[in-house]
Structures are given as structure tokens and as C-alpha cells.
Scaffold this active site. Structure first.
Site, PDB file in Angstrom:
ATOM      1  N   PRO A 101     119.125  34.107  53.065  1.00  0.00           N
ATOM      2  CA  PRO A 101     119.838  34.934  53.395  1.00  0.00           C
ATOM      3  C   PRO A 101     119.620  36.622  52.682  1.00  0.00           C
ATOM      4  O   PRO A 101     119.473  36.579  51.533  1.00  0.00           O
ATOM      5  CB  PRO A 101     121.498  34.401  53.240  1.00  0.00           C
ATOM      6  CG  PRO A 101     121.087  33.192  52.741  1.00  0.00           C
ATOM      7  CD  PRO A 101     119.649  33.211  52.286  1.00  0.00           C
ATOM      8  N   GLY A 103     120.579  40.127  51.366  1.00  0.00           N
ATOM      9  CA  GLY A 103     121.929  40.833  50.735  1.00  0.00           C
ATOM     10  C   GLY A 103     122.616  39.681  50.195  1.00  0.00           C
ATOM     11  O   GLY A 103     123.803  40.156  49.729  1.00  0.00           O
ATOM     12  N   SER A 104     122.239  38.449  49.974  1.00  0.00           N
ATOM     13  CA  SER A 104     122.930  37.438  49.339  1.00  0.00           C
ATOM     14  C   SER A 104     122.791  37.346  47.598  1.00  0.00           C
ATOM     15  O   SER A 104     123.518  36.575  47.085  1.00  0.00           O
ATOM     16  CB  SER A 104     122.756  36.006  50.107  1.00  0.00           C
ATOM     17  OG  SER A 104     121.519  35.782  49.704  1.00  0.00           O
ATOM     18  N   SER A 109     114.254  40.555  48.801  1.00  0.00           N
ATOM     19  CA  SER A 109     113.264  41.297  48.918  1.00  0.00           C
ATOM     20  C   SER A 109     112.002  41.234  47.817  1.00  0.00           C
ATOM     21  O   SER A 109     110.969  41.477  48.049  1.00  0.00           O
ATOM     22  CB  SER A 109     113.769  42.938  48.654  1.00  0.00           C
ATOM     23  OG  SER A 109     114.293  42.878  47.247  1.00  0.00           O
ATOM     24  N   ALA A 110     112.486  40.545  46.793  1.00  0.00           N
ATOM     25  CA  ALA A 110     111.343  40.250  45.750  1.00  0.00           C
ATOM     26  C   ALA A 110     110.469  39.034  46.206  1.00  0.00           C
ATOM     27  O   ALA A 110     109.209  39.027  46.100  1.00  0.00           O
ATOM     28  CB  ALA A 110     112.020  39.849  44.344  1.00  0.00           C
ATOM     29  N   ASP A 152     113.671  39.291  39.329  1.00  0.00           N
ATOM     30  CA  ASP A 152     113.491  38.784  40.501  1.00  0.00           C
ATOM     31  C   ASP A 152     112.062  38.424  40.939  1.00  0.00           C
ATOM     32  O   ASP A 152     111.728  37.366  41.301  1.00  0.00           O
ATOM     33  CB  ASP A 152     114.033  39.559  41.658  1.00  0.00           C
ATOM     34  CG  ASP A 152     115.771  39.662  41.748  1.00  0.00           C
ATOM     35  OD1 ASP A 152     116.106  39.297  40.701  1.00  0.00           O
ATOM     36  OD2 ASP A 152     116.115  40.387  42.460  1.00  0.00           O
TER      37      ASP A 152
HETATM   38  C1  MEV Z   1     120.692  42.133  39.903  1.00  0.00           C
HETATM   39  O1  MEV Z   1     120.265  40.806  40.682  1.00  0.00           O
HETATM   40  C2  MEV Z   1     120.784  41.874  38.525  1.00  0.00           C
HETATM   41  C3  MEV Z   1     121.084  43.229  37.735  1.00  0.00           C
HETATM   42  O2  MEV Z   1     121.080  42.891  36.378  1.00  0.00           O
HETATM   43  C4  MEV Z   1     120.151  44.390  37.963  1.00  0.00           C
HETATM   44  C5  MEV Z   1     118.805  44.074  37.400  1.00  0.00           C
HETATM   45  O3  MEV Z   1     118.374  43.236  36.691  1.00  0.00           O
HETATM   46  O4  MEV Z   1     117.697  44.638  38.129  1.00  0.00           O
HETATM   47  C6  MEV Z   1     122.501  43.539  38.007  1.00  0.00           C
END
Ligand code: MEV
Length: 320
Positions: A101, A103-104, A109-110, A152
Site C-alpha cells: 500500500p 503511503g502506508s 517507493s524504496a 528503506d
Molecule cells: C521514515 O520511514 C523513517 C525516518 O527515520 C526517516 C528516515 O529514516 O529517513 C523518520
């Protein structure tokens, strides 16, 4: 000839936000994937389509431009950036399928970026390894988003459960972390950049408080690492709950996220917390023996995914 690659989504167990300031994090690949297929296009135009995400676009790969034929553009910029890095601009057809999903907070995106780059490297017969793929994918995320941590793309490339140390060393957990968990997500998407900037501003206004919170979050992640090694899920759960308190201090909690976190605990989760940047997005609830009751309770108001960690990272191949 067709090149195909797939890459998993991720969920952060510990360390969101504190990782931005160099503290350790624990992240795992989960059993949802993005799949990218690339083949030559026969009509002189480069096309990107996704039946799952319901969009189609004509791509101008040389100029990083596109004409949207159908759906929302969200993910296209990552794909154009990857094409610009690797592709020679010959007409190609790209088909993206994904059950992650958007934006979840699961790193869709990664996963798309890693899968697209791996498919492109295969398509052009360019040698690559996981280290370079994770690095190049991170560069793409950074240029599209302006700000991104390597978490990610790292976990999407390698798969498994990963501990990222303070000095950015990766350790792969050898134990199977097989306690069942749920990711709950609201329809309000989080905005990672906005949340990271918010924490930064809080940190500059209240450095003593926020610096100590961030370093405690790092400490907590190290306790969690030990608990995971020992498969002490109760302790992992307790540490997740403490982590949630710190994330609340950082101001990334919302009413909906809190509702999911406490609903999960009320129905038997041994730990629950925001996963990802917060401000919308997702929570993760560890619920051995209580998966169904927690899932049912959360899904009264919000959406749920029953997930498992997976060892499978990026995979790619070519068909003739
Ligand atoms: C976002 O998924 C995780 C954060 O730590 C930002 C990041 O690490 O890029 C908030």
C-alpha cells in the site's frame, strides 16, 4: 527479451527519527513486494503502466518528463530517476505490479526504486551487487525526496531483519523473528520530509530534552537487539511501548495512530508503536496468539495488513 526484478517492503521495528541523528535502528523486510518488468517497446514510445496501481504514462526518459494517461503520478519520479541513471533512452515498456500500500510507511517507493534499478541493470547486462544497488537506490530516493535515510533501500535490497549500528554498519539477525505482527494504517498518509523537519525544529528549540530522548531511543534499540537475539518477544513488546512514548514526545503521533496503538494493546498486543515517520501512516503491533482479535479490533476504524518478516531481498532475472 524481458528483465524482471522484485524487492520487498519494509517495516521499522525500532529507531525511526533517532536514526536520522546517527542512532541505531532495527528494520525488517516483509512479505509484500514490488515487481518490475522491462522489455523493448515496439511502438517507439517508452511506456510505464501498472494495473495494480491503476496508472499509465508515456515517458520521455531523456528529459525526465512524462505524460500521464491514467491514474496518479506518485511513483513515476523514482522510475524516471532510475532510467536517467542507467538507461540509454531506447523505447521500453515497464510494467509495475505491487501489493504494497502506498503511503502506508512500508517503503513502497524504496521497493519500487530497488526493483526498477535491478531490472534495468539486468536489461542492460550491467554487473551489480547488493551494496552498489542499495547505495544507488538510496541516491535516487534522496534526489527525489530531498531527504531520505538509507534504511528503506537497504532492507529492500538485502531482505531479512537488519540492525544498522551507530557507525552505519549492517548486522543481519541470524535468528528467525517469527512472532506474528500487524501493520495498521490510516487513510491519512504521513509525510516523511515534514515529520523529519518537525523533529529537527523541536530539537533546535529544546535541545537538552530532545537530545536526551534521541539518545534514549538509541539505547532502547540496543536493548531490543539483545531481546531479539534471545527471542524474548515480551521484552521486545515492552520496548516497543516505551519507544512509542518517545515518538509521542517527538510530536509525530496523531489521534488515529494513538487509537490504533491502544486498540492493539487493549486486544492483546504485547507491544505496539508507530512505524515509519508518523504524522499519519502506520503502526506496528506485535501480537503472538492474538493476531485475529487485534486485526478485527483495528479494522473497525482503520486498515490492517497481517505481515511476516522475510529473508528474501531483491531478486532479478532475464527471460529470452
Ligand atoms: C521514515 O520511514 C523513517 C525516518 O527515520 C526517516 C528516515 O529514516 O529517513 C523518520
Amino acid at each position: 527479451m524481458q528483465a524482471v526484478a522484485s524487492a520487498p517492503a519494509k517495516t521499522i521495528l525500532f529507531g525511526e527519527h533517532s536514526v536520522v541523528y546517527g542512532e541505531p535502528a532495527i528494520v525488517g523486510a516483509v512479505n509484500k513486494r514490488a515487481v518490475v518488468k522491462i522489455k523493448p517497446s515496439w511502438n517507439k514510445k517508452s511506456i510505464l503502466r501498472s494495473y495494480d496501481l491503476n496508472f499509465e504514462a508515456e515517458l520521455d526518459t531523456a528529459n525526465k518528463k512524462y505524460v500521464l494517461k491514467k491514474g496518479k503520478p506518485g511513483i513515476i519520479r523514482y522510475i524516471l530517476e532510475a532510467l536517467n541513471k542507467v538507461h540509454n533512452h531506447s523505447p521500453i515498456e515497464i510494467v509495475l505490479s505491487s501489493n504494497i500500500p502506498i503511503g502506508s510507511g512500508l517503503g513502497s517507493s524504496a521497493a519500487v526504486t530497488v526493483a526498477t534499478l535491478a531490472a534495468l541493470y539486468r536489461y542492460h547486462n550491467i554487473r551489480f551487487n547488493k551494496k552498489s544497488l542499495a547505495h544507488d537506490s538510496h541516491m535516487i530516493e534522496q534526489s527525489v525526496q530531498g531527504i531520505a535515510s538509507p534504511l528503506d533501500t537497504l532492507v529492500s535490497t538485502y531482505g531479512g531483519l537488519i540492525y544498522l549500528s551507530k557507525n552505519k554498519k549492517i548486522e543481519h539477525f541470524k535468528v528467525n523473528f517469527n512472532a506474528p505482527f500487524i501493520v495498521g494504517f490510516t487513510n491519512k498518509h504521513g509525510n516523511t520530509g515534514k515529520m523529519v523537519r518537525y523533529v529537527k525544529s523541536l530539537k533546535s528549540k529544546y535541545p537538552k530534552i530532545i537530545n536526551s530522548v534521541i539518545s534514549s531511543m538509541g539505547q532502547l534499540t540496543n536493548y531490543a537487539k539483545q531481546a531479539i537475539f534471545k527471542k524474548d518477544y515480551q521484552r521486545v513488546g515492552k520496548l516497543m511501548n516505551m519507544n512509542q512514548g518517545f515518538l509521542d514526545v517527538l510530536g509525530v503521533n496523531t489521534f488515529e495512530l494513538s487509537r490504533m496503538v491502544y486498540t492493539a494493546r487493549e486486544h492483546g498486543a504485547i507491544g505496539s508503536k508507530i512505524t515509519g515517520a508518523g504524522g499519519g501512516g502506520s503502526i506496528i503491533a506485535l501480537c503472538p496468539g492474538k493476531l485475529e482479535s487485534v486485526a478485527k479490533a483495528i479494522s473497525k476504524f482503520d486498515n490492517i495488513l497481517k505481515l511476516k518478516f522475510t529473508r528474501k531481498g531483491v531478486s532479478s532475472r532475464v527471460y529470452y
